[in-house]
Design a protein around this motif. Structure first.
Motif, PDB file in Angstrom:
ATOM      1  N   ASP A 130       1.216   3.861  -3.022  1.00  0.00           N
ATOM      2  CA  ASP A 130       0.983   5.419  -2.748  1.00  0.00           C
ATOM      3  C   ASP A 130       2.009   6.353  -3.337  1.00  0.00           C
ATOM      4  O   ASP A 130       1.811   7.464  -3.995  1.00  0.00           O
ATOM      5  CB  ASP A 130       0.617   5.783  -1.430  1.00  0.00           C
ATOM      6  N   GLU A 184       2.062   6.393  -7.009  1.00  0.00           N
ATOM      7  CA  GLU A 184       0.909   7.284  -7.519  1.00  0.00           C
ATOM      8  C   GLU A 184       1.604   8.960  -7.522  1.00  0.00           C
ATOM      9  O   GLU A 184       1.309   9.705  -8.248  1.00  0.00           O
ATOM     10  CB  GLU A 184      -0.251   7.360  -6.678  1.00  0.00           C
ATOM     11  N   GLN A 198       0.986  -1.285   0.098  1.00  0.00           N
ATOM     12  CA  GLN A 198       0.022  -0.035  -0.145  1.00  0.00           C
ATOM     13  C   GLN A 198       0.783   1.321  -0.185  1.00  0.00           C
ATOM     14  O   GLN A 198       0.720   2.260  -0.739  1.00  0.00           O
ATOM     15  CB  GLN A 198      -0.886   0.054   1.178  1.00  0.00           C
TER      16      GLN A 198
END
Length: 101
Positions: free
Chosen positions: A86, A89, A82
């Motif tokens: 992130d 991104e 995760q």
């Protein structure tokens, strides 16, 4: 944060004696993000800080980035993945914005 900048094109230019290619490798990142991934998967330190390659070709400037999530997926740790997703991104948004200028 810029950790290092490597002029990889210099090696090729030295061999050819030309002004091209222009290839720069940027080692960038946020130590806090790397620390968060490494808490879950110590090997994450092999992938962060990240590398962004900027190279100039006949058809324009190209940006290359290997997604950290693709490297960490094999470790099977959802928390680290995760954080990596992130991070990917954020980096991809930064590259899109830089390319739009």
């Amino acid at each position: 944060m810029l950790f290092m900048q490597l002029d990889q094109g210099a090696v090729v230019r030295k061999e050819t004696g030309r002004d091209t290619p222009r290839i720069i490798r940027f080692i960038i990142g946020n130590p806090l993000i790397m620390m968060e991934m490494a808490k879950h998967v110590p090997d994450a330190g092999s992938y962060a800080p990240v590398t962004v390659l900027v190279d100039e070709r006949a058809d324009g400037v190209h940006l290359s980035y290997d997604r950290v999530a693709s490297f960490l997926a094999a470790y099977g740790n959802r928390d680290a993945l995760q954080v990596a997703e992130d991070l990917d991104e954020k980096v991809e948004t930064l590259l899109r914005e830089a390319a739009a200028v």
